[in-house]
Write a protein that holds these residues in place. Sequence first.
Motif, PDB file in Angstrom:
ATOM      1  N   ARG A  15      25.018  39.046 101.826  1.00  0.00           N
ATOM      2  CA  ARG A  15      23.708  38.448 102.133  1.00  0.00           C
ATOM      3  C   ARG A  15      22.814  38.515 100.897  1.00  0.00           C
ATOM      4  O   ARG A  15      23.176  39.124  99.879  1.00  0.00           O
ATOM      5  N   ILE A  17      20.652  37.848  97.535  1.00  0.00           N
ATOM      6  CA  ILE A  17      20.936  37.277  96.206  1.00  0.00           C
ATOM      7  C   ILE A  17      22.444  37.266  95.945  1.00  0.00           C
ATOM      8  O   ILE A  17      22.996  36.290  95.435  1.00  0.00           O
ATOM      9  N   ARG A  37      28.840  46.528 102.484  1.00  0.00           N
ATOM     10  CA  ARG A  37      28.904  47.906 102.975  1.00  0.00           C
ATOM     11  C   ARG A  37      28.770  47.905 104.499  1.00  0.00           C
ATOM     12  O   ARG A  37      29.602  48.471 105.185  1.00  0.00           O
ATOM     13  N   THR A  38      27.726  47.215 105.024  1.00  0.00           N
ATOM     14  CA  THR A  38      27.517  47.206 106.480  1.00  0.00           C
ATOM     15  C   THR A  38      27.629  45.800 107.081  1.00  0.00           C
ATOM     16  O   THR A  38      27.882  45.675 108.267  1.00  0.00           O
ATOM     17  N   SER A  39      27.432  44.752 106.272  1.00  0.00           N
ATOM     18  CA  SER A  39      27.312  43.384 106.824  1.00  0.00           C
ATOM     19  C   SER A  39      28.669  42.689 106.914  1.00  0.00           C
ATOM     20  O   SER A  39      28.908  41.672 106.254  1.00  0.00           O
ATOM     21  N   ASN A  90      25.332  43.747  91.756  1.00  0.00           N
ATOM     22  CA  ASN A  90      24.153  43.228  92.460  1.00  0.00           C
ATOM     23  C   ASN A  90      23.639  44.176  93.539  1.00  0.00           C
ATOM     24  O   ASN A  90      22.449  44.186  93.829  1.00  0.00           O
ATOM     25  N   TYR A 155      12.815  53.002  92.070  1.00  0.00           N
ATOM     26  CA  TYR A 155      13.453  51.687  91.874  1.00  0.00           C
ATOM     27  C   TYR A 155      13.198  51.151  90.460  1.00  0.00           C
ATOM     28  O   TYR A 155      14.117  50.655  89.791  1.00  0.00           O
ATOM     29  N   THR A 188      12.041  37.618  95.176  1.00  0.00           N
ATOM     30  CA  THR A 188      12.990  36.620  95.679  1.00  0.00           C
ATOM     31  C   THR A 188      13.026  36.687  97.200  1.00  0.00           C
ATOM     32  O   THR A 188      13.038  37.792  97.781  1.00  0.00           O
ATOM     33  N   THR A 190      14.382  37.258 100.189  1.00  0.00           N
ATOM     34  CA  THR A 190      15.535  37.864 100.873  1.00  0.00           C
ATOM     35  C   THR A 190      15.008  38.941 101.829  1.00  0.00           C
ATOM     36  O   THR A 190      13.803  39.235 101.845  1.00  0.00           O
TER      37      THR A 190
HETATM   38  P1  NAP Z   1      18.972  42.616 100.200  1.00  0.00           P
HETATM   39  O1  NAP Z   1      18.751  41.297 100.835  1.00  0.00           O
HETATM   40  O2  NAP Z   1      18.266  43.824 100.725  1.00  0.00           O
HETATM   41  O3  NAP Z   1      20.550  42.908 100.180  1.00  0.00           O
HETATM   42  C1  NAP Z   1      21.025  44.094  99.621  1.00  0.00           C
HETATM   43  C2  NAP Z   1      22.501  43.948  99.407  1.00  0.00           C
HETATM   44  O4  NAP Z   1      22.973  45.130  98.772  1.00  0.00           O
HETATM   45  C3  NAP Z   1      23.272  43.789 100.706  1.00  0.00           C
HETATM   46  O5  NAP Z   1      24.307  42.848 100.498  1.00  0.00           O
HETATM   47  C4  NAP Z   1      23.845  45.178 100.943  1.00  0.00           C
HETATM   48  O6  NAP Z   1      25.098  45.183 101.611  1.00  0.00           O
HETATM   49  C5  NAP Z   1      24.061  45.642  99.504  1.00  0.00           C
HETATM   50  N1  NAP Z   1      24.111  47.094  99.410  1.00  0.00           N
HETATM   51  C6  NAP Z   1      23.112  47.991  99.564  1.00  0.00           C
HETATM   52  N2  NAP Z   1      23.575  49.227  99.387  1.00  0.00           N
HETATM   53  C7  NAP Z   1      24.904  49.118  99.118  1.00  0.00           C
HETATM   54  C8  NAP Z   1      25.937  50.036  98.843  1.00  0.00           C
HETATM   55  N3  NAP Z   1      25.690  51.366  98.812  1.00  0.00           N
HETATM   56  N4  NAP Z   1      27.179  49.571  98.606  1.00  0.00           N
HETATM   57  C9  NAP Z   1      27.444  48.240  98.641  1.00  0.00           C
HETATM   58  N5  NAP Z   1      26.501  47.313  98.906  1.00  0.00           N
HETATM   59  C10 NAP Z   1      25.256  47.757  99.143  1.00  0.00           C
HETATM   60  O7  NAP Z   1      18.620  42.593  98.665  1.00  0.00           O
HETATM   61  P2  NAP Z   1      18.511  41.355  97.644  1.00  0.00           P
HETATM   62  O8  NAP Z   1      17.119  40.928  97.608  1.00  0.00           O
HETATM   63  O9  NAP Z   1      19.586  40.400  97.891  1.00  0.00           O
HETATM   64  O10 NAP Z   1      18.785  42.159  96.296  1.00  0.00           O
HETATM   65  C11 NAP Z   1      19.993  42.055  95.564  1.00  0.00           C
HETATM   66  C12 NAP Z   1      19.770  42.682  94.202  1.00  0.00           C
HETATM   67  O11 NAP Z   1      18.713  41.982  93.536  1.00  0.00           O
HETATM   68  C13 NAP Z   1      19.352  44.139  94.257  1.00  0.00           C
HETATM   69  O12 NAP Z   1      19.927  44.842  93.182  1.00  0.00           O
HETATM   70  C14 NAP Z   1      17.847  44.063  94.087  1.00  0.00           C
HETATM   71  O13 NAP Z   1      17.332  45.247  93.539  1.00  0.00           O
HETATM   72  C15 NAP Z   1      17.725  42.890  93.131  1.00  0.00           C
HETATM   73  N6  NAP Z   1      16.418  42.239  93.140  1.00  0.00           N
HETATM   74  C16 NAP Z   1      15.877  41.753  94.295  1.00  0.00           C
HETATM   75  C17 NAP Z   1      14.624  41.149  94.256  1.00  0.00           C
HETATM   76  C18 NAP Z   1      13.953  40.571  95.494  1.00  0.00           C
HETATM   77  O14 NAP Z   1      12.740  40.300  95.416  1.00  0.00           O
HETATM   78  N7  NAP Z   1      14.653  40.331  96.581  1.00  0.00           N
HETATM   79  C19 NAP Z   1      13.942  41.058  93.045  1.00  0.00           C
HETATM   80  C20 NAP Z   1      14.525  41.564  91.897  1.00  0.00           C
HETATM   81  C21 NAP Z   1      15.767  42.148  91.951  1.00  0.00           C
HETATM   82  P3  NAP Z   1      25.269  45.335 103.230  1.00  0.00           P
HETATM   83  O15 NAP Z   1      24.311  44.363 103.851  1.00  0.00           O
HETATM   84  O16 NAP Z   1      26.698  44.987 103.448  1.00  0.00           O
HETATM   85  O17 NAP Z   1      24.976  46.765 103.565  1.00  0.00           O
END
Ligand code: NAP
Length: 247
Positions: A15, A17, A37-39, A90, A155, A188, A190
């Motif tokens: 899910r 990014i 991990r969970t999804s 990611n 973070y 972003t 999400t």
């Molecule tokens: P998100 O929607 O909260 O999704 C987080 C993802 O990380 C999920 O696929 C989750 O997997 C996975 N995850 C978390 N802990 C994990 C673990 N221990 N092992 C394996 N997978 C794990 O976050 P996102 O917004 O897509 O963020 C993705 C990346 O972009 C992150 O590194 C975040 O810091 C970075 N980022 C996000 C933003 C933003 O505004 N959204 C901005 C800058 C950077 P499950 O669902 O399977 O548990």
Amino acid sequence: MSMDGRTCVITGSARGIGRGIAEYLGEEGANVVVNYRTSEGAAHDAIDAIESKGGSAVAAKADVSDRAEVEHIREVCHDAFGQCDVLVNNAGITADKQFTEMSREEWDRVMDINLGGMFNCTQLFYDDIWNADEGRLINISSVVGKQGNFGQANYATAKSGMFGFTRTIALEFAQGGSTANCVAPGFTATDMLESVPDKVLDRIIAGIPLERLAEVEDIAAVVRFLASEDSSYVTGEVIDVNGGMDL
Ligand code: NAP
């Protein structure tokens, strides 16, 4: 297609990014390993979406902070596709608190997943990337790693730590012709932003020159460039994808 036959492992790609990156690279012809991990259900939806457009994908369940579980990702990748050409670190979490309220457990959890996960995955796929033709390491950092953010000392520290790591691995990889780069997304759309109150989000958007949040496709397009052979001479960089937040 620019990614034809290249194998990409994307952590946390059921899910958000990661999912956007997995689908984009899959559509471009890459073989994709979808780590979750969970999804679990969402991981299988991602695979269906990639396969429905003619791509190849497999799922690998693992908590990236657990080295033995990351070994499972490598096994799944090798069994399905032989080796990994591109690793996208990611997977990431937040655990926000104003610093004086932040527990040591909240600090450690963010470090273990965001930095420890990057350590485990990069080390276990290091030889693959080194030996690949045009191997690629791509780390998903954040604008917060550059600017800091109220309530995100853990973070922001983890995300800026990715910069030094990436530049160092870029130097190590350079002799073998592989590259390492960071992408630093801005805010972003999400699930990660779900806990941010609307009022705060409005203030954030007001401070973005392009006047909108990023969509996952905005980030995936830059990752696609870095993953492809088009970026052969780009290494050790942090590419901002933030709508002009630092202008
Ligand atoms: P998100 O929607 O909260 O999704 C987080 C993802 O990380 C999920 O696929 C989750 O997997 C996975 N995850 C978390 N802990 C994990 C673990 N221990 N092992 C394996 N997978 C794990 O976050 P996102 O917004 O897509 O963020 C993705 C990346 O972009 C992150 O590194 C975040 O810091 C970075 N980022 C996000 C933003 C933003 O505004 N959204 C901005 C800058 C950077 P499950 O669902 O399977 O548990």
